[in-house]
Write a protein that holds these residues in place. Structure first.
Motif, PDB file in Angstrom:
ATOM      1  N   TYR A   1       0.162   7.254  11.504  1.00  0.00           N
ATOM      2  CA  TYR A   1      -0.348   8.285  10.610  1.00  0.00           C
ATOM      3  C   TYR A   1       0.686   9.386  10.407  1.00  0.00           C
ATOM      4  CZ  TYR A   1      -3.359  11.907   8.716  1.00  0.00           C
ATOM      5  OH  TYR A   1      -3.900  12.862   7.927  1.00  0.00           O
TER       6      TYR A   1
ATOM      7  N   ARG B   1       5.097   9.652   8.565  1.00  0.00           N
ATOM      8  CA  ARG B   1       5.215   9.636   7.109  1.00  0.00           C
ATOM      9  C   ARG B   1       5.715  10.999   6.677  1.00  0.00           C
ATOM     10  NH1 ARG B   1      -0.492   8.305   4.841  1.00  0.00           N
ATOM     11  NH2 ARG B   1      -1.104   9.965   6.237  1.00  0.00           N
ATOM     12  N   GLN B   2       6.000  11.130   5.409  1.00  0.00           N
ATOM     13  CA  GLN B   2       6.374  12.433   4.884  1.00  0.00           C
ATOM     14  C   GLN B   2       5.204  13.402   5.074  1.00  0.00           C
ATOM     15  OE1 GLN B   2       9.199  13.571   3.742  1.00  0.00           O
ATOM     16  NE2 GLN B   2      10.299  11.635   3.816  1.00  0.00           N
TER      17      GLN B   2
ATOM     18  N   SER C   1       3.932  15.611   3.204  1.00  0.00           N
ATOM     19  CA  SER C   1       3.027  15.718   2.060  1.00  0.00           C
ATOM     20  C   SER C   1       1.988  14.607   2.033  1.00  0.00           C
ATOM     21  CB  SER C   1       3.829  15.701   0.756  1.00  0.00           C
ATOM     22  OG  SER C   1       4.535  14.486   0.641  1.00  0.00           O
ATOM     23  N   GLN C   2       2.215  13.507   2.749  1.00  0.00           N
ATOM     24  CA  GLN C   2       1.276  12.386   2.771  1.00  0.00           C
ATOM     25  C   GLN C   2       0.307  12.445   3.948  1.00  0.00           C
ATOM     26  OE1 GLN C   2       3.742   8.933   2.768  1.00  0.00           O
ATOM     27  NE2 GLN C   2       4.480   9.256   0.687  1.00  0.00           N
ATOM     28  N   TRP C   3       0.409  13.453   4.806  1.00  0.00           N
ATOM     29  CA  TRP C   3      -0.458  13.552   5.972  1.00  0.00           C
ATOM     30  C   TRP C   3      -1.918  13.750   5.593  1.00  0.00           C
ATOM     31  CZ3 TRP C   3       2.114  17.013  10.246  1.00  0.00           C
ATOM     32  CH2 TRP C   3       3.232  16.356  10.745  1.00  0.00           C
TER      33      TRP C   3
ATOM     34  N   SER D   1      -3.572  12.318   3.172  1.00  0.00           N
ATOM     35  CA  SER D   1      -4.183  11.133   2.570  1.00  0.00           C
ATOM     36  C   SER D   1      -4.263  10.031   3.627  1.00  0.00           C
ATOM     37  CB  SER D   1      -3.363  10.666   1.367  1.00  0.00           C
ATOM     38  OG  SER D   1      -2.066  10.307   1.769  1.00  0.00           O
TER      39      SER D   1
ATOM     40  N   VAL E   1      -4.026   6.431   5.603  1.00  0.00           N
ATOM     41  CA  VAL E   1      -2.991   5.410   5.690  1.00  0.00           C
ATOM     42  C   VAL E   1      -3.538   4.125   5.086  1.00  0.00           C
ATOM     43  CG1 VAL E   1      -1.551   4.060   7.257  1.00  0.00           C
ATOM     44  CG2 VAL E   1      -2.083   6.422   7.798  1.00  0.00           C
ATOM     45  N   SER E   2      -2.816   3.584   4.148  1.00  0.00           N
ATOM     46  CA  SER E   2      -3.258   2.326   3.546  1.00  0.00           C
ATOM     47  C   SER E   2      -2.722   1.157   4.366  1.00  0.00           C
ATOM     48  CB  SER E   2      -2.770   2.220   2.106  1.00  0.00           C
ATOM     49  OG  SER E   2      -1.363   2.146   2.076  1.00  0.00           O
TER      50      SER E   2
ATOM     51  N   SER F   1       1.000   0.376   3.532  1.00  0.00           N
ATOM     52  CA  SER F   1       2.000   1.252   4.142  1.00  0.00           C
ATOM     53  C   SER F   1       2.063   1.047   5.652  1.00  0.00           C
ATOM     54  CB  SER F   1       1.704   2.716   3.817  1.00  0.00           C
ATOM     55  OG  SER F   1       0.502   3.119   4.438  1.00  0.00           O
TER      56      SER F   1
ATOM     57  N   ASN G   1       5.598  -0.016   7.492  1.00  0.00           N
ATOM     58  CA  ASN G   1       6.217   0.839   8.503  1.00  0.00           C
ATOM     59  C   ASN G   1       6.157   0.251   9.900  1.00  0.00           C
ATOM     60  OD1 ASN G   1       6.875   2.782   6.633  1.00  0.00           O
ATOM     61  ND2 ASN G   1       4.974   3.933   6.930  1.00  0.00           N
TER      62      ASN G   1
ATOM     63  N   TYR H   1      11.806  13.977  11.111  1.00  0.00           N
ATOM     64  CA  TYR H   1      11.498  14.830   9.978  1.00  0.00           C
ATOM     65  C   TYR H   1      11.721  16.272  10.405  1.00  0.00           C
ATOM     66  CZ  TYR H   1       9.282  10.749   7.926  1.00  0.00           C
ATOM     67  OH  TYR H   1       9.036   9.509   7.412  1.00  0.00           O
TER      68      TYR H   1
END
Length: 104
Positions: free
Chosen positions: A52, A55-56, A58-60, A62, A64-65, A68, A72, A80
């Motif tokens: 989870y 990721r970037q 900005s994607q936290w 939304s 996790v699909s 993705s 990963n 980061y």
């Protein structure tokens, strides 16, 4: 299985550190502070859901699909800047306060 071994060795190292602090200072309060700081560190570093958070930023917000997650799964830990900065500030401050408490 490797994550369990890292967790177990971290807990054993924490127990040895708490014991050493207890022998050195003779204070139950300092032993408890060391234990809670160590558990805070272990929980913050080893236990998060890396799929989870890896990721970037900005994607936290939304979910996790599945796509993705599979993409990963072979990736290593990425550094980061925001996460590194937050961890450095939080754990640096906690270690500083712990060290001042142990030396008092």
């Amino acid at each position: 299985m490797a994550k369990d071994a890292v967790l177990q060795s971290s807990l054993v190292l924490l127990a040895a550190t708490v014991l050493a602090i207890g022998i050195y200072t003779g204070s139950l309060n300092k032993m408890m502070a060391t234990y809670f700081l160590g558990m805070f560190g272990i929980a913050g570093i080893l236990l998060p859901d890396w799929e989870y958070f890896d990721r970037q930023f900005s994607q936290w917000f939304s979910p996790v699909s599945v796509d993705s997650r599979n993409a990963n799964s072979s990736a290593r830990f990425k550094i980061y800047p925001i996460r590194l900065g937050v961890y450095t500030i939080v754990y640096g401050f906690a270690l500083y306060k712990w060290w001042m408490f142990i030396l008092s």
